[in-house]
Design an enzyme around this catalytic site. Sequence first.
Site, PDB file in Angstrom:
ATOM      1  N   PHE A 136      11.963  67.789 -46.184  1.00 22.13           N
ATOM      2  CA  PHE A 136      11.076  66.633 -46.178  1.00 22.13           C
ATOM      3  C   PHE A 136      10.384  66.535 -44.827  1.00 22.13           C
ATOM      4  O   PHE A 136       9.229  66.133 -44.718  1.00 22.13           O
ATOM      5  CB  PHE A 136      11.882  65.358 -46.463  1.00 22.13           C
ATOM      6  CG  PHE A 136      11.048  64.111 -46.508  1.00 22.13           C
ATOM      7  CD1 PHE A 136      10.236  63.833 -47.587  1.00 22.13           C
ATOM      8  CD2 PHE A 136      11.080  63.205 -45.456  1.00 22.13           C
ATOM      9  CE1 PHE A 136       9.456  62.680 -47.625  1.00 22.13           C
ATOM     10  CE2 PHE A 136      10.312  62.050 -45.475  1.00 22.13           C
ATOM     11  CZ  PHE A 136       9.504  61.799 -46.570  1.00 22.13           C
ATOM     12  N   ALA A 187      -1.269  54.533 -47.146  1.00 21.36           N
ATOM     13  CA  ALA A 187      -1.279  55.710 -46.281  1.00 21.36           C
ATOM     14  C   ALA A 187      -0.722  56.911 -47.015  1.00 21.36           C
ATOM     15  O   ALA A 187       0.050  56.773 -47.972  1.00 21.36           O
ATOM     16  CB  ALA A 187      -0.473  55.453 -45.005  1.00 21.36           C
ATOM     17  N   MET A 206      -0.384  61.659 -46.681  1.00 18.50           N
ATOM     18  CA  MET A 206      -0.604  62.909 -45.952  1.00 18.50           C
ATOM     19  C   MET A 206      -1.701  63.723 -46.619  1.00 18.50           C
ATOM     20  O   MET A 206      -1.890  63.690 -47.833  1.00 18.50           O
ATOM     21  CB  MET A 206       0.689  63.735 -45.920  1.00 18.50           C
ATOM     22  CG  MET A 206       1.911  62.984 -45.415  1.00 18.50           C
ATOM     23  SD  MET A 206       1.717  62.315 -43.756  1.00 18.50           S
ATOM     24  CE  MET A 206       1.493  63.817 -42.805  1.00 18.50           C
ATOM     25  N   SER A 233       3.145  58.924 -33.117  1.00 14.77           N
ATOM     26  CA  SER A 233       4.347  59.034 -32.282  1.00 14.77           C
ATOM     27  C   SER A 233       4.218  60.284 -31.417  1.00 14.77           C
ATOM     28  O   SER A 233       4.896  61.287 -31.655  1.00 14.77           O
ATOM     29  CB  SER A 233       5.599  59.109 -33.174  1.00 14.77           C
ATOM     30  OG  SER A 233       6.774  59.049 -32.397  1.00 14.77           O
ATOM     31  N   GLU A 243       7.943  61.452 -56.492  1.00 17.52           N
ATOM     32  CA  GLU A 243       8.133  61.385 -55.042  1.00 17.52           C
ATOM     33  C   GLU A 243       9.065  60.247 -54.642  1.00 17.52           C
ATOM     34  O   GLU A 243       9.211  59.951 -53.459  1.00 17.52           O
ATOM     35  CB  GLU A 243       6.771  61.224 -54.349  1.00 17.52           C
ATOM     36  CG  GLU A 243       5.865  62.441 -54.521  1.00 17.52           C
ATOM     37  CD  GLU A 243       4.564  62.320 -53.751  1.00 17.52           C
ATOM     38  OE1 GLU A 243       4.409  61.333 -52.998  1.00 17.52           O
ATOM     39  OE2 GLU A 243       3.707  63.207 -53.903  1.00 17.52           O
TER      40      GLU A 243
END
Length: 203
Positions: A23, A91, A93, A128, A157
């Site tokens: 993951f 949001a 990816m 980050s 998912e």
Amino acid sequence: MKLSDLGYQDVEQLNEQQLLDGFLDVRKYTLRHKRFDGGVSEPLEREAFFRSPSVGVILYDTAVNKVVLVEQFRMGPYLSKDDPWLLEIVAGMTEPGENAEEVAHREIKEETGLTVRQLIPIFDVYLSPGCSNEKMTLYCGLVDAGDAGGIYGLENEGEDIKVHTLELEQAYQMLEDGRIANSPAVIAIQWLTLHQRELTDHV
């Protein structure tokens, strides 16, 4: 303009090792870089999460001054023994071959069922930078908040996403009192609070 003249070219990568490919893609790097005093650092070892670019969208209805946020379980706050159900912006990816706008439209549909009328670019931000290469492209998406509500997400998912509609002022207050404490939502709500009037004037 940057405040110093150091850049990407001033880093020498000595080694890269993949530690985990699941993951999360976790890699270990050995590198050294130029220092502000003109010298060169000793070799540094740094583990980092390697991720594809991400996209975040704060959904906003200019007619009623409301935002649409999503709530879902997050592992990070759970590990800190905090409430792990967070209010967030939409949001996701980037998949191979997708651009940021395509990701935005896909994730809005998957997480809220809404169709966005217009996507307004905000800016890109590292989420980050001390431990990940992930850079998020942020948008404001104009929607009809009257159509918002329900539970969404992809079962394959493990997603379980609840859609909420809030007055922008209420969302900002939740930011102020700590009930919204994840960086994409904080950044997006602050941006929207600053730019709310010009969005309303130009729609």
